[in-house]
Design a protein around this motif. Sequence first.
Motif, PDB file in Angstrom:
ATOM      1  N   LEU A   1       0.812  -1.216   0.000  1.00 34.54           N
ATOM      2  CA  LEU A   1       0.000   0.000   0.000  1.00 34.54           C
ATOM      3  C   LEU A   1       0.845   1.264   0.000  1.00 34.54           C
ATOM      4  O   LEU A   1       0.473   2.269  -0.599  1.00 34.54           O
ATOM      5  CB  LEU A   1      -0.924   0.003   1.218  1.00 34.54           C
ATOM      6  N   ARG A   2       1.988   1.214   0.648  1.00 31.42           N
ATOM      7  CA  ARG A   2       2.785   2.420   0.850  1.00 31.42           C
ATOM      8  C   ARG A   2       3.783   2.673  -0.283  1.00 31.42           C
ATOM      9  O   ARG A   2       3.984   3.810  -0.698  1.00 31.42           O
ATOM     10  CB  ARG A   2       3.522   2.302   2.180  1.00 31.42           C
ATOM     11  N   GLU A   3       4.418   1.610  -0.783  1.00 28.22           N
ATOM     12  CA  GLU A   3       5.522   1.802  -1.713  1.00 28.22           C
ATOM     13  C   GLU A   3       5.329   1.091  -3.055  1.00 28.22           C
ATOM     14  O   GLU A   3       5.132   1.720  -4.087  1.00 28.22           O
ATOM     15  CB  GLU A   3       6.840   1.330  -1.079  1.00 28.22           C
ATOM     16  N   LEU A   4       5.418  -0.230  -3.024  1.00 23.76           N
ATOM     17  CA  LEU A   4       5.556  -0.968  -4.275  1.00 23.76           C
ATOM     18  C   LEU A   4       4.330  -0.889  -5.172  1.00 23.76           C
ATOM     19  O   LEU A   4       4.463  -0.906  -6.396  1.00 23.76           O
ATOM     20  CB  LEU A   4       5.883  -2.434  -3.986  1.00 23.76           C
ATOM     21  N   GLY A   5       3.139  -0.821  -4.590  1.00 23.54           N
ATOM     22  CA  GLY A   5       1.938  -0.775  -5.419  1.00 23.54           C
ATOM     23  C   GLY A   5       1.962   0.402  -6.372  1.00 23.54           C
ATOM     24  O   GLY A   5       1.894   0.252  -7.593  1.00 23.54           O
ATOM     25  N   VAL A   6       2.124   1.601  -5.835  1.00 18.74           N
ATOM     26  CA  VAL A   6       2.086   2.800  -6.670  1.00 18.74           C
ATOM     27  C   VAL A   6       3.379   2.968  -7.460  1.00 18.74           C
ATOM     28  O   VAL A   6       3.373   3.456  -8.597  1.00 18.74           O
ATOM     29  CB  VAL A   6       1.799   4.043  -5.796  1.00 18.74           C
ATOM     30  N   LEU A   7       4.517   2.573  -6.890  1.00 20.69           N
ATOM     31  CA  LEU A   7       5.796   2.739  -7.584  1.00 20.69           C
ATOM     32  C   LEU A   7       5.882   1.850  -8.817  1.00 20.69           C
ATOM     33  O   LEU A   7       6.249   2.307  -9.914  1.00 20.69           O
ATOM     34  CB  LEU A   7       6.953   2.447  -6.633  1.00 20.69           C
ATOM     35  N   MET A   8       5.554   0.573  -8.668  1.00 20.46           N
ATOM     36  CA  MET A   8       5.610  -0.339  -9.810  1.00 20.46           C
ATOM     37  C   MET A   8       4.554   0.028 -10.855  1.00 20.46           C
ATOM     38  O   MET A   8       4.775  -0.125 -12.057  1.00 20.46           O
ATOM     39  CB  MET A   8       5.411  -1.776  -9.338  1.00 20.46           C
TER      40      MET A   8
ATOM     41  N   SER B   1      -2.324  -2.008  -5.505  1.00 17.36           N
ATOM     42  CA  SER B   1      -2.089  -2.377  -4.105  1.00 17.36           C
ATOM     43  C   SER B   1      -3.041  -3.470  -3.647  1.00 17.36           C
ATOM     44  O   SER B   1      -2.638  -4.429  -2.977  1.00 17.36           O
ATOM     45  CB  SER B   1      -2.236  -1.135  -3.216  1.00 17.36           C
ATOM     46  N   ILE B   2      -4.314  -3.351  -4.016  1.00 20.36           N
ATOM     47  CA  ILE B   2      -5.309  -4.343  -3.618  1.00 20.36           C
ATOM     48  C   ILE B   2      -4.991  -5.711  -4.229  1.00 20.36           C
ATOM     49  O   ILE B   2      -5.028  -6.748  -3.560  1.00 20.36           O
ATOM     50  CB  ILE B   2      -6.727  -3.893  -4.024  1.00 20.36           C
ATOM     51  N   VAL B   3      -4.646  -5.715  -5.517  1.00 21.05           N
ATOM     52  CA  VAL B   3      -4.326  -6.977  -6.180  1.00 21.05           C
ATOM     53  C   VAL B   3      -3.063  -7.590  -5.593  1.00 21.05           C
ATOM     54  O   VAL B   3      -2.955  -8.810  -5.445  1.00 21.05           O
ATOM     55  CB  VAL B   3      -4.183  -6.763  -7.703  1.00 21.05           C
ATOM     56  N   GLY B   4      -2.081  -6.721  -5.236  1.00 21.88           N
ATOM     57  CA  GLY B   4      -0.868  -7.229  -4.594  1.00 21.88           C
ATOM     58  C   GLY B   4      -1.168  -7.895  -3.265  1.00 21.88           C
ATOM     59  O   GLY B   4      -0.591  -8.948  -2.932  1.00 21.88           O
ATOM     60  N   ILE B   5      -2.063  -7.309  -2.487  1.00 20.67           N
ATOM     61  CA  ILE B   5      -2.460  -7.906  -1.206  1.00 20.67           C
ATOM     62  C   ILE B   5      -3.165  -9.242  -1.440  1.00 20.67           C
ATOM     63  O   ILE B   5      -2.947 -10.213  -0.701  1.00 20.67           O
ATOM     64  CB  ILE B   5      -3.358  -6.929  -0.431  1.00 20.67           C
TER      65      ILE B   5
END
Length: 370
Positions: free
Chosen positions: A204-211, A271-275
């Motif tokens: 939620l904080r980093e990788l979701g939006v960065l990637m 982020s949601i899909v990553g979770i």
Amino acid sequence: MFGVVTYCLEDNATGGSRLVLAGQMLVSSVGLFEKEIRTLSGQFSEIDISGIEEMDTTGAWVVSNLAAQHDCPITGASEKAKHLLEAVAVAVGEGELSPPVVPVWERVPLSLGEKVYDARGGIIGVVSFLGAVLMSFGTMIRRPSRIPMRAVVKQMEMVGVSALPIIGLMSFLIGIVIAQQGAVQLQQFGAETLTVNLVGRITLRELGVLMTAIMVAGRSGSAFAAQIGTMKLTEEVDAMRTIGLSPIERLVIPRIVACTFMMILLGFYSSIVGIIGGAVIGQFALGIPFFTFLERIQEVVPIHDVWVGLVKAPVFGLIVALAGCYHGMQVKGNSEEVGIRTTMAVVSAIFAVIVIDAFFAVFFTEVGWG
């Protein structure tokens, strides 16, 4: 006789043959002549070109090469022919022209100076582009009827809706990797249950939006640069100006608005899909039930982590769109420039996104959202 080139052989007292040429030694006429002259036997003692009416570089090269093979002089050359023969003499004598090698202690400072000077011009271009974009935004705010809504909606579809499958797949796999690798490391300390915390916060904080920003830069940023660059190359942009339309309003603003807005949705979706990907690994590898994993996410992830990701997303989208549109508008010259500028758009966007992300990390830590 071959085309407009004629030749004859005259015996002289030295026992050799004197080759006398006449006509026009041009690229359009020397092909058959050169092929025929190779079949002649014997050594030429002299090549007389006083009968040549016209000669170009190709003709001069053929004559000079022939003289070099037979080690004989060229006589009867006009002033123009002499200049051409001198120009090709180096290539004939040495086989291949090569520029002088500049010493490294001169080459490195020279290259550095060129880069600095180019950077100066680049900064001026970026500031000018940003100024034009801001002025166009101001005009469209005062006159909402000038907002090209159809173009904005189309770009939203291209940037956002069309990107959902690839971004979803990427985020799902990243969530799986984070959960699996994190669990392996945490098991050494008997804290594999903290995998939920790891997946939730880092996604939620980093990788979701960065990637997501990196994917959008590679997918949409490059498309912006290529599309606008091609239009610039084919003079469609100039045609728009001619008929009174602003390229910034019609081409740039819709892409900036679409990319900035859709990055918010794509970042949250990623982020949601990553979770969910992490929850799948939790179900099959860690013994944590799928819905228990998701409920635990709500307990261990502070709400400000969600806001951190949502604040970053539009900034990253703005950077990607500006980089793509700016480099697209800088295309000029030839089609090779489109590929160069497209590459520069992707590289500069990704670099800027990572740098800004580092600043965000420091900033949010200082304000207590670390």
